[in-house]
Design a protein around this motif. Structure first.
Motif, short mmCIF file in Angstrom:
data_model
loop_
_atom_site.label_atom_id
_atom_site.label_comp_id
_atom_site.label_asym_id
_atom_site.label_seq_id
_atom_site.Cartn_x
_atom_site.Cartn_y
_atom_site.Cartn_z
N ALA A 1 0.81 -1.22 0.00
CA ALA A 1 0.00 0.00 0.00
C ALA A 1 0.84 1.26 0.00
O ALA A 1 0.35 2.34 -0.34
CB ALA A 1 -0.94 0.01 1.21
N GLU B 1 -4.03 2.49 0.11
CA GLU B 1 -4.20 1.35 -0.79
C GLU B 1 -3.54 1.69 -2.11
O GLU B 1 -3.86 2.72 -2.73
CB GLU B 1 -5.69 1.05 -1.02
CG GLU B 1 -5.89 -0.17 -1.92
CD GLU B 1 -7.29 -0.23 -2.51
OE1 GLU B 1 -7.58 -1.24 -3.17
OE2 GLU B 1 -8.05 0.73 -2.33
N ALA C 1 -10.40 -1.96 0.74
CA ALA C 1 -8.94 -1.83 0.73
C ALA C 1 -8.24 -3.18 0.83
O ALA C 1 -7.22 -3.42 0.18
CB ALA C 1 -8.48 -0.91 1.85
#
Length: 260
Positions: A44, A214, A236
């Motif tokens: 992420a 994300e 996410a």
């Protein structure tokens, strides 16, 4: 040293100028003394974001300010007096004892080859005591368990007297007791803390604010209740997140399930 507020204004990062951004422009403000939890799935951009904050990777765009000072416009020594970091990777001990490793946290306060002074020794001993390491002070770092080594790294950061403490997965390698001790320490330190965590329920418990990332994009910033919603977490992390109420405490926690 007391806590200072930290603000990020449109910071982003890519390996090279022409490469795609790994962290897209991100902005947030953390009041002095608050705890910001950085969460998101693997890849992420959490560690990349932290590297910009502890001045390892210069942002491609934007600014980071600590107490109003631009972190990338001040000297490295001055920056080290403002921000300390505890990382997941532990460097080689090079035969140093625990006390000697913790004493490295005093480096930003020395000039040239100056010897350590009484204040340095006082801060080192205080950090050792705070992390329950006094009894291990003369041990070679290489002989310690992973959890003990993690506590040494936290002690070294505290000896640095920072205003902002960056922690990258600080409970990795720790057993349950020492996880609880580190979490209690995070809540009680008079520092601004930026911490990345995989455990979302832990993040909700100890953090004042949450930054959800994300694929390098900010998907939410605010209080845990505002950000860690079933919808946002499910999207996410590609799971089905459900908020459940625990009896008899009546507290809530997130549970996770594979999509049906």
């Amino acid at each position: 040293m007391s806590a200072a507020d930290l603000s990020a204004d449109g910071i982003s990062w890519a390996p090279r100028r022409a490469d795609p951004l790994l962290v897209h422009p991100t902005s947030f403000h953390v009041p002095a003394g608050d705890v910001l939890g950085v969460v998101g799935p693997n890849g992420a951009g959490k560690s990349t974001l932290l590297r910009m904050i502890y001045r390892f990777q210069r942002p491609a765009t934007g600014r980071i300010r600590v107490g109003g000072a631009d972190l990338w416009e001040i000297s490295p020594r001055e920056a080290a007096r403002k921000v300390a970091a505890v990382l997941q990777e532990h460097a080689s001990s090079f035969g140093l004892t625990v006390r000697e490793v913790v004493a490295l946290g005093r480096t930003p306060f020395r000039s040239g080859l100056a010897r350590t002074g009484a204040r340095d020794a006082e801060k080192v001993e205080a950090a050792l005591a705070q992390l329950h390491l006094t009894g291990l002070a003369e041990r070679d770092l290489a002989t310690l368990s992973g959890g003990e080594r993690q506590r040494v790294m936290v002690a070294r950061a505290l000896a640095q007297e920072p205003q902002v403490l960056v922690l990258d997965e600080p409970t990795n390698h720790l057993d349950i007791r020492h996880q609880l001790e580190v979490l209690a320490l995070i809540r009680n330190l008079d520092l601004t803390i930026i911490v990345s965590l995989h455990d979302l329920n832990m993040a909700a418990e100890i953090c004042d604010q949450i930054l959800l990332l994300e694929a390098g994009w900010t998907r939410g910033f605010g209080t845990p209740d505002q950000v860690l919603t079933e919808t946002a977490v499910s999207h996410a992390f590609r799971v089905e997140a459900r908020r459940e109420r625990l009896d008899p405490s009546n507290s809530q926690h997130l549970s996770f399930h594979l999509p049906s």
